[in-house]
Design a protein around this motif. Structure first.
Motif, PDB file in Angstrom:
ATOM      1  N   PRO A 155       0.812  -1.225   0.000  1.00 23.04           N
ATOM      2  CA  PRO A 155       0.000   0.000   0.000  1.00 23.04           C
ATOM      3  C   PRO A 155       0.841   1.269   0.000  1.00 23.04           C
ATOM      4  O   PRO A 155       0.388   2.316  -0.447  1.00 23.04           O
ATOM      5  CB  PRO A 155      -0.837  -0.116   1.274  1.00 23.04           C
ATOM      6  N   GLY A 156       2.070   1.185   0.485  1.00 22.16           N
ATOM      7  CA  GLY A 156       2.943   2.352   0.475  1.00 22.16           C
ATOM      8  C   GLY A 156       2.695   3.286   1.645  1.00 22.16           C
ATOM      9  O   GLY A 156       1.710   3.164   2.377  1.00 22.16           O
ATOM     10  N   PRO A 157       3.569   4.260   1.822  1.00 19.81           N
ATOM     11  CA  PRO A 157       3.495   5.131   3.004  1.00 19.81           C
ATOM     12  C   PRO A 157       2.386   6.172   2.946  1.00 19.81           C
ATOM     13  O   PRO A 157       2.113   6.830   3.952  1.00 19.81           O
ATOM     14  CB  PRO A 157       4.870   5.814   3.011  1.00 19.81           C
ATOM     15  N   PHE A 158       1.709   6.340   1.790  1.00 20.95           N
ATOM     16  CA  PHE A 158       0.694   7.385   1.671  1.00 20.95           C
ATOM     17  C   PHE A 158      -0.724   6.836   1.699  1.00 20.95           C
ATOM     18  O   PHE A 158      -1.688   7.564   1.460  1.00 20.95           O
ATOM     19  CB  PHE A 158       0.922   8.192   0.386  1.00 20.95           C
ATOM     20  N   ARG A 160      -4.295   5.664   3.106  1.00 17.92           N
ATOM     21  CA  ARG A 160      -5.181   6.041   4.211  1.00 17.92           C
ATOM     22  C   ARG A 160      -6.349   5.074   4.268  1.00 17.92           C
ATOM     23  O   ARG A 160      -6.921   4.701   3.242  1.00 17.92           O
ATOM     24  CB  ARG A 160      -5.711   7.467   4.020  1.00 17.92           C
ATOM     25  N   GLU A 161      -6.736   4.679   5.483  1.00 18.27           N
ATOM     26  CA  GLU A 161      -7.855   3.746   5.649  1.00 18.27           C
ATOM     27  C   GLU A 161      -9.204   4.450   5.641  1.00 18.27           C
ATOM     28  O   GLU A 161     -10.230   3.822   5.369  1.00 18.27           O
ATOM     29  CB  GLU A 161      -7.704   2.977   6.964  1.00 18.27           C
ATOM     30  N   ASP A 162      -9.216   5.736   5.951  1.00 18.94           N
ATOM     31  CA  ASP A 162     -10.473   6.448   6.193  1.00 18.94           C
ATOM     32  C   ASP A 162     -11.028   7.109   4.938  1.00 18.94           C
ATOM     33  O   ASP A 162     -11.542   8.228   4.985  1.00 18.94           O
ATOM     34  CB  ASP A 162     -10.274   7.494   7.286  1.00 18.94           C
ATOM     35  N   VAL A 163     -10.974   6.408   3.801  1.00 17.94           N
ATOM     36  CA  VAL A 163     -11.421   7.025   2.559  1.00 17.94           C
ATOM     37  C   VAL A 163     -12.946   7.005   2.453  1.00 17.94           C
ATOM     38  O   VAL A 163     -13.600   6.104   2.988  1.00 17.94           O
ATOM     39  CB  VAL A 163     -10.796   6.315   1.336  1.00 17.94           C
ATOM     40  N   PRO A 164     -13.526   7.978   1.763  1.00 11.29           N
ATOM     41  CA  PRO A 164     -14.988   8.022   1.641  1.00 11.29           C
ATOM     42  C   PRO A 164     -15.504   7.052   0.582  1.00 11.29           C
ATOM     43  O   PRO A 164     -14.793   6.699  -0.370  1.00 11.29           O
ATOM     44  CB  PRO A 164     -15.245   9.473   1.212  1.00 11.29           C
ATOM     45  N   ASP A 165     -16.750   6.608   0.742  1.00 11.52           N
ATOM     46  CA  ASP A 165     -17.416   5.802  -0.271  1.00 11.52           C
ATOM     47  C   ASP A 165     -17.907   6.718  -1.386  1.00 11.52           C
ATOM     48  O   ASP A 165     -18.457   7.806  -1.125  1.00 11.52           O
ATOM     49  CB  ASP A 165     -18.604   5.055   0.335  1.00 11.52           C
ATOM     50  N   PHE A 176      -4.546   0.188  -6.009  1.00 13.32           N
ATOM     51  CA  PHE A 176      -5.837  -0.466  -5.842  1.00 13.32           C
ATOM     52  C   PHE A 176      -5.779  -1.422  -4.649  1.00 13.32           C
ATOM     53  O   PHE A 176      -4.769  -2.094  -4.442  1.00 13.32           O
ATOM     54  CB  PHE A 176      -6.215  -1.277  -7.084  1.00 13.32           C
ATOM     55  N   ARG A 177      -6.872  -1.464  -3.924  1.00 11.38           N
ATOM     56  CA  ARG A 177      -7.057  -2.481  -2.878  1.00 11.38           C
ATOM     57  C   ARG A 177      -8.449  -3.061  -3.088  1.00 11.38           C
ATOM     58  O   ARG A 177      -9.453  -2.335  -2.985  1.00 11.38           O
ATOM     59  CB  ARG A 177      -6.918  -1.865  -1.483  1.00 11.38           C
TER      60      ARG A 177
END
Length: 294
Positions: A104-107, A109-114, A222-223
């Motif tokens: 995922p790399g250092p940038f 974020r888990e809190d992304v919007p839908d 992408f995840r």
């Protein structure tokens, strides 16, 4: 460090071993002793001075001070020395035909919007447009339905939103989208630019001092999460980027190259297929079912 000091090192390790023996067969004591033993071997090989040891401690302290909710300098350090890639390759082997798992790399974020299907990830509209269509498939070619797909990228200047909190809108070029029943995900964004790893932190300064290149070719992250499949974290690189042959984070692989096709008038398109692997429990169940049918 003189010879008498070297002779004392095995005693240090033996003493640690005896103290940790009471902890049983837990993996942590074993790992700790292995790390300590290798550090002692390294010290014997390099024979650092006290000043050099203090410099190492100061560097590690600076790395810790540079890590926060927006920037993870420890992850960056693990990435640039190849540790992250090595651990990922050992723990997430992919069968032939599957999209490689990367980092995922250092940038990230888990809190992304839908965001809705077909949404535009660009919140400031700066950059040349890029229309992306992703086809999600399993190894047998089946569509991966109703997947959750997180996307994040650098902007047209090669900067992530959490690098530029005062210059880019919150969550710019990030979002989580739901795939459809045919295993498709589409969205609009801007064409990313390749970038150099940040030079303002201890890791960047170290790489510069070593004369190592900091470039990363342009890419999209992408995840993909879907019921019955292993989570896929990967990134797709612009095949035409001039830095494609020397990625500072060792992430480029032939299977991850794609054509960011120019359409004219500042517009581009990207069509790609991501191939997921069934989770072990599901794969075992499917294999058992096929044997019974046979």
């Amino acid at each position: 460090m003189d010879g008498s000091a070297d002779a004392k090192l095995p005693d240090v390790l033996s003493d640690l071993t005896l103290r940790l023996a009471q902890a049983g067969d837990a993996r942590l004591p074993q790992a700790f002793l292995s790390v300590v033993g290798r550090i002692h071997d390294l010290i014997s090989d390099l024979r650092p001075s006290a000043d050099e040891l203090r410099a190492v401690i100061e560097f590690l302290t600076d790395v810790g001070h540079s890590a926060d909710a927006r920037r993870q300098e420890w992850v960056l350090l693990a990435d640039v020395i190849g540790v992250s890639t090595r651990v990922e390759d050992m723990n997430c082997p992919r069968p032939d035909g599957a999209t490689p798992n990367t980092l995922p790399g250092p940038f990230y974020r888990e809190d992304v919007p839908d965001l809705p299907f077909g949404a535009n990830l660009s919140r400031d509209g700066i950059g040349e447009s890029l229309a992306v269509e992703v086809s999600l498939r399993g190894l047998d070619g089946e569509p991966v339905r109703d997947a959750l797909v997180e996307v994040w990228q650098a902007n047209a200047l090669g900067r992530y939103e959490n690098q530029d909190p005062d210059l880019q809108p919150e969550f710019n070029l990030r979002g989580r989208l739901r795939g459809d029943a045919e295993g498709r995900v589409t969205f609009q964004t801007v064409k990313p630019k390749g970038y150099a790893l940040p030079e303002d932190g201890p890791v960047g300064r170290l790489l510069n001092a070593l004369g190592l290149r900091l470039e990363r070719p342009a890419h999209l992250h992408f995840r993909v999460m879907a019921p019955g499949y292993e989570t896929l974290t990967t990134h797709i690189f612009d095949r035409a980027d001039p830095a494609i042959g020397h990625d500072a984070l060792f992430g480029v692989r032939p299977e991850l190259l794609a054509d960011f096709r120019p359409l004219g008038a500042g517009r581009h398109a990207l069509d790609l297929t991501l191939v997921l692997v069934r989770s072990r429990a599901v794969a075992t169940s499917v294999s058992h079912s096929k044997r019974k049918e046979g």
